[in-house]
Design a protein around this motif. Structure first.
Motif: not given
Lengths: 309, 309
Positions: A2-8, A97-101, B308-309
């Protein structure tokens, strides 16, 4: 994570003057527009029901659809979009990847309709993808479009064309917010609903809420070319698809007949069609005219969220 | 069916003067309190992660928890709860009974904290249960508690006791809204966060957001009896559970040391404990004092939403 996604994500979200506190805290703090009501709606989309991940559905489209169906609800209230929050349950593998898309799809539509992304919640689990979007809008006090305000004699006006959305349009939902705002500023709309589960079903819901009936002019129902294409494939009539298919996300409005005539004759600045498809009656349910001119009942059909006790 | 559920639910929801349009339309219309900001947060709970249906978890508790974690977010902003919308993805078999129980759990807690249930979305699918609750609150402009406002020298105050919530408290979340409102009206809180993922992890997040560090007084950390019980079962220290277990849903606040002393000496009208557990420093991360008085780093631990990604 989650933190990686939020940082992105967080550095990518535009600042918005409506946010006193934006995403990243325990909650967001919004500056509501003075003197207006707050309009709120939530929609949840799940894999296998509202979308199927695969070659015909990019995850960006899921983000788009999640926000678009909420904006369609705001349009059906005659409300102006203001903000949204987005919650997701991600599968553990590929979730990042899903979350970012999904976020990219939400953000693109949010930019188009000037919606502030105020916050969200990111979770992972062993199940399939679920996305929930809550939209906030605003409207002048007493000016929202309810579904229970239709009056006998009102014209029934539809935006757009109907049927066959499953061929792809159901992912590419175009909320009619601008069209609704234009009409709301000029015409006395008595009642409105958006077509999420089927033209005839949602019209019947609006009539039931209003304590009225509707006489539908079947010859006037705008049939989408997708309904005709689907009809070739499955043998059902194109009109049947137009009346019963879900996820058109067009608007049905009722307004006094004279006002409707003015609206249909006005310089309408949008490419989407506006069509009078019937008249509100003092009766119950839906009806139409048979070839001999007599009124015959029409059973509403559409998509039902089915679950057993 | 969704309609059966709505026919059961809607007459049971109390009228609320804050709702210009309540549940049952395309969206709800709220009368926001004049001169205040709108605070919004969304949380999503899923089966297998946030609850496990079975003898130890009645579906009513899932409704309770869904709303409670949102109210905890509002408490952590120093905001007053106003309204909520609830979306569910139900399994197809048993979904109707589940929906009614979840709604009953939401409604009971909503009544306790004077929250208007403004709307929702009911879906069914072939997956497990997912519940998403969006809460709306209000706060005076500029008066919300952010997580980035801690200043070196501030005292760190915790409500309640920590650890072992998995033994059952994680379903019986008691949001600290009243406690927060009482403190907000009297004391200059600089920063706040609620402990959803673990005392040390959430404290570290607040410190990172504030650009500060924290010197924790480990001997002062209030350990819940559940942490001690869990410790007997798994051999981890009770303090370790208090520092790292998720879902305590207590508040961590920072405020000037003198104000904190006043607060701790005040006639505090609530049964929940208030404890000073440390001091904000000009450093980074968490630290504590070793037996010889030297400062040693403390690694934050807690629940991570892993994908995971």
């Amino acid at each position: 994570m989650e933190q990686d996604f939020l940082d992105w994500l967080l550095p990518r979200l535009p600042n918005d003057p409506r946010l006193e506190v934006g995403p990243g805290d325990d909650a967001a703090v919004l500056r509501p527009p003075a003197g207006r009501r707050t309009v709120v709606s939530v929609d949840m989309l799940s894999e296998g029901v509202d979308f199927r991940l695969g070659p015909e559905c990019h995850p960006r489209q899921i983000g788009h659809k999640g926000l678009a169906v909420g904006l369609s609800d705001l349009a059906a209230m005659g409300a102006r979009p203001e903000a949204a929050v987005v919650a997701v349950c991600l599968p553990r593998v590929g979730g990042g990847a899903l979350a970012r898309d999904i976020a990219a799809g939400v953000a693109a539509l949010a930019a188009t309709f000037d919606v502030a992304i105020a916050g969200g919640d990111t979770n992972a689990w062993d199940g399939a993808l679920v996305v929930s979007v809550t939209v906030l809008g605003s409207v002048e006090p007493g000016h929202c479009w309810r579904r229970d305000g239709a009056r006998p004699g009102d014209a029934i006006i539809a935006t757009g064309r109907f049927g066959g959305s499953i061929l792809g349009r159901h992912l590419d939902v175009q909320p009619r917010c601008r069209e609704a705002a234009w009409i709301a500023a000029r015409y006395p709309v008595h009642a409105a609903i958006d077509v999420s589960d089927g033209l005839s079903l949602d019209l019947a819901r609006m009539m039931k809420a209003s304590g009225t009936g509707a006489l539908l002019d079947l010859a006037a129902v705008p049939i989408h070319p997708d309904a005709a294409r689907l009809s070739l494939a499955d043998g059902l009539g194109a009109l049947d698809h137009a009346l019963a298919d879900g996820e058109d996300f067009e608007l049905l409005l009722t307004l006094p007949s004279a006002a409707a005539a003015e609206l249909l004759a006005a310089r309408w600045p949008f490419p989407v069609a506006l069509t009078r498809i019937g008249t509100v009656t003092a009766g119950q349910g839906l009806s139409t005219r048979a070839a001999d001119g007599s009124e015959v009942p029409l059973a509403p059909r559409g998509f039902i969220h089915a679950f057993a006790d």
